[in-house]
Write a protein that holds these residues in place. Structure first.
Motif, PDB file in Angstrom:
ATOM      1  N   UNK A 113       0.857  -1.187   0.000  1.00  0.00           N
ATOM      2  CA  UNK A 113       0.000   0.000   0.000  1.00  0.00           C
ATOM      3  C   UNK A 113       0.886   1.228   0.000  1.00  0.00           C
ATOM      4  N   UNK A 114       0.701   2.071  -0.990  1.00  0.00           N
ATOM      5  CA  UNK A 114       1.472   3.303  -1.142  1.00  0.00           C
ATOM      6  C   UNK A 114       0.539   4.492  -0.944  1.00  0.00           C
ATOM      7  N   UNK A 115       0.940   5.440  -0.123  1.00  0.00           N
ATOM      8  CA  UNK A 115       0.154   6.657   0.049  1.00  0.00           C
ATOM      9  C   UNK A 115       0.819   7.797  -0.705  1.00  0.00           C
ATOM     10  N   UNK A 116       0.026   8.750  -1.120  1.00  0.00           N
ATOM     11  CA  UNK A 116       0.553   9.906  -1.849  1.00  0.00           C
ATOM     12  C   UNK A 116      -0.274  11.132  -1.488  1.00  0.00           C
ATOM     13  N   UNK A 117       0.348  12.291  -1.566  1.00  0.00           N
ATOM     14  CA  UNK A 117      -0.304  13.530  -1.168  1.00  0.00           C
ATOM     15  C   UNK A 117      -1.329  13.970  -2.212  1.00  0.00           C
ATOM     16  N   UNK A 118      -2.445  14.494  -1.718  1.00  0.00           N
ATOM     17  CA  UNK A 118      -3.455  15.116  -2.564  1.00  0.00           C
ATOM     18  C   UNK A 118      -3.694  16.525  -2.044  1.00  0.00           C
ATOM     19  N   UNK A 119      -4.373  17.339  -2.831  1.00  0.00           N
ATOM     20  CA  UNK A 119      -4.649  18.719  -2.448  1.00  0.00           C
ATOM     21  C   UNK A 119      -6.105  18.842  -2.016  1.00  0.00           C
ATOM     22  N   UNK A 120      -6.317  19.041  -0.707  1.00  0.00           N
ATOM     23  CA  UNK A 120      -7.662  19.169  -0.153  1.00  0.00           C
ATOM     24  C   UNK A 120      -7.545  19.954   1.147  1.00  0.00           C
ATOM     25  N   UNK A 121      -8.644  20.511   1.614  1.00  0.00           N
ATOM     26  CA  UNK A 121      -8.570  21.360   2.804  1.00  0.00           C
ATOM     27  C   UNK A 121      -8.636  20.529   4.082  1.00  0.00           C
ATOM     28  N   UNK A 122      -7.642  19.687   4.245  1.00  0.00           N
ATOM     29  CA  UNK A 122      -7.449  18.865   5.440  1.00  0.00           C
ATOM     30  C   UNK A 122      -5.987  18.996   5.840  1.00  0.00           C
ATOM     31  N   UNK A 123      -5.644  18.484   7.040  1.00  0.00           N
ATOM     32  CA  UNK A 123      -4.294  18.750   7.539  1.00  0.00           C
ATOM     33  C   UNK A 123      -3.207  18.051   6.726  1.00  0.00           C
ATOM     34  N   UNK A 124      -3.484  16.835   6.267  1.00  0.00           N
ATOM     35  CA  UNK A 124      -2.471  16.078   5.518  1.00  0.00           C
ATOM     36  C   UNK A 124      -3.147  14.989   4.689  1.00  0.00           C
ATOM     37  N   UNK A 125      -3.954  15.380   3.718  1.00  0.00           N
ATOM     38  CA  UNK A 125      -4.753  14.396   2.972  1.00  0.00           C
ATOM     39  C   UNK A 125      -3.907  13.531   2.044  1.00  0.00           C
ATOM     40  N   UNK A 126      -4.319  12.265   1.926  1.00  0.00           N
ATOM     41  CA  UNK A 126      -3.610  11.302   1.083  1.00  0.00           C
ATOM     42  C   UNK A 126      -4.579  10.451   0.268  1.00  0.00           C
ATOM     43  N   UNK A 127      -4.109  10.020  -0.874  1.00  0.00           N
ATOM     44  CA  UNK A 127      -4.753   8.942  -1.609  1.00  0.00           C
ATOM     45  C   UNK A 127      -3.932   7.680  -1.400  1.00  0.00           C
ATOM     46  N   UNK A 128      -4.464   6.561  -1.911  1.00  0.00           N
ATOM     47  CA  UNK A 128      -3.762   5.282  -1.753  1.00  0.00           C
ATOM     48  C   UNK A 128      -3.761   4.497  -3.061  1.00  0.00           C
ATOM     49  N   UNK A 129      -2.640   3.831  -3.305  1.00  0.00           N
ATOM     50  CA  UNK A 129      -2.550   2.824  -4.361  1.00  0.00           C
ATOM     51  C   UNK A 129      -2.194   1.496  -3.709  1.00  0.00           C
ATOM     52  N   UNK A 130      -2.884   0.447  -4.127  1.00  0.00           N
ATOM     53  CA  UNK A 130      -2.660  -0.884  -3.563  1.00  0.00           C
ATOM     54  C   UNK A 130      -2.225  -1.822  -4.680  1.00  0.00           C
ATOM     55  N   UNK A 131      -1.065  -2.454  -4.483  1.00  0.00           N
ATOM     56  CA  UNK A 131      -0.504  -3.348  -5.495  1.00  0.00           C
ATOM     57  C   UNK A 131      -0.424  -4.767  -4.943  1.00  0.00           C
ATOM     58  N   UNK A 132      -0.756  -5.745  -5.789  1.00  0.00           N
ATOM     59  CA  UNK A 132      -0.654  -7.148  -5.409  1.00  0.00           C
ATOM     60  C   UNK A 132      -0.646  -8.005  -6.661  1.00  0.00           C
ATOM     61  N   UNK A 133       0.310  -8.919  -6.743  1.00  0.00           N
ATOM     62  CA  UNK A 133       0.374  -9.853  -7.874  1.00  0.00           C
ATOM     63  C   UNK A 133       0.304  -9.151  -9.223  1.00  0.00           C
ATOM     64  N   UNK A 134       1.092  -8.092  -9.352  1.00  0.00           N
ATOM     65  CA  UNK A 134       1.198  -7.332 -10.605  1.00  0.00           C
ATOM     66  C   UNK A 134      -0.095  -6.635 -11.000  1.00  0.00           C
TER      67      UNK A 134
END
Length: 261
Positions: A113-134
């Protein structure tokens, strides 16, 4: 690997992502009972959830997080700033279930599970990418704009839940107060239907993709409009539905069909 949008909209958000060995929720923004009912509807049990990942502290993403963690002994993953911002509102959590993400990366069984920054009016918002078995699933909602960081995070994803929050004209001439309209239209607000369509064009890499439109506004959008707006942008850019891309819609108040890929 499959994902299912349990709920997606301004009244609450929760997504289930599952692999052969792992099941995680991204957000739990409705009461715990609602999340339990949604999981039951698709034949899943909260007893089998390995973790809850939180994108940001707004209540439409956190309302059921504390209840589910306490009842089913589920770890909660987010970054330190988001944890601090939401901790008082979700109630007491066992120390062992407070998981602070460091270096934007977590392993859970067969999931990366990889998190990455997004732009939103929250203190530290993130999106997520989940990788498994290619295979790769990415969630990108609550986006003020489609940044280069978000684009890079979503590159190569086989399936994406992407925000298509509002129609700009509906928002401008709708009932919201001026301050709220400005917030939604700002770089820390939400992604419009048109911006969603343009974002998808930037993500196409020659491989078939399943993209679900989500986090629609109840007041400033409706599913048919979001779908047609994005579809027309795709067609204008020579993409073919069901050949290059499968375009889907998330329901705001009920689980959407599980998407396997």
């Amino acid at each position: 690997m499959f994902f299912c949008s349990l709920y997606s909209g301004s009244s609450g958000n929760s997504i289930l992502v599952s692999t052969e060995k792992s099941k995680v929720l991204i957000d739990a923004g409705l009461p715990g009972k609602s999340i339990e009912n949604a999981l039951s509807t698709i034949g899943e049990s909260p007893n089998e959830i390995d973790a809850i990942f939180v994108t940001h502290e707004h209540t439409d993403h956190t309302k059921g997080v504390g209840v589910l963690s306490r009842k089913y002994d589920i770890p909660i993953y987010t970054d330190a700033l988001t944890w601090e911002a939401m901790s008082k509102s979700i109630g007491k959590i066992k120390e062992k279930n407070i998981k602070i993400i460091e270096n934007n990366h977590v392993n859970i069984k067969d999931m990366d599970i990889l998190s990455y920054r997004i732009s939103h009016d929250a203190v530290s918002p993130h999106g997520y990418s989940i990788c498994s078995n290619n295979k790769k699933f990415s969630l990108a909602t609550d986006l003020g704009y489609f940044s280069k960081e978000v684009e890079q995070a979503l590159k190569g994803a086989d399936a994406i839940l992407l925000e298509s929050n509002h129609d700009v004209e509906m928002l401008k001439f709708g009932p919201y107060p001026y301050v709220l309209k400005r917030r939604i239209l700002s770089n820390e607000g939400h992604l419009s239907n048109d911006d969603c369509g343009r974002a998808i064009i930037n993500l196409m890499d020659g491989n078939f993709k399943r993209i679900m439109l989500g986090h629609l506004s109840k007041t400033n959008n409706y599913p048919e409009l979001a779908y047609e707006t994005v579809k027309n942008i795709l067609i204008e850019n020579k993409l073919k539905l069901n050949k290059d891309i499968d375009l889907l819609m998330a329901d705001r108040s009920a689980p959407t069909k599980c998407i396997e890929f």
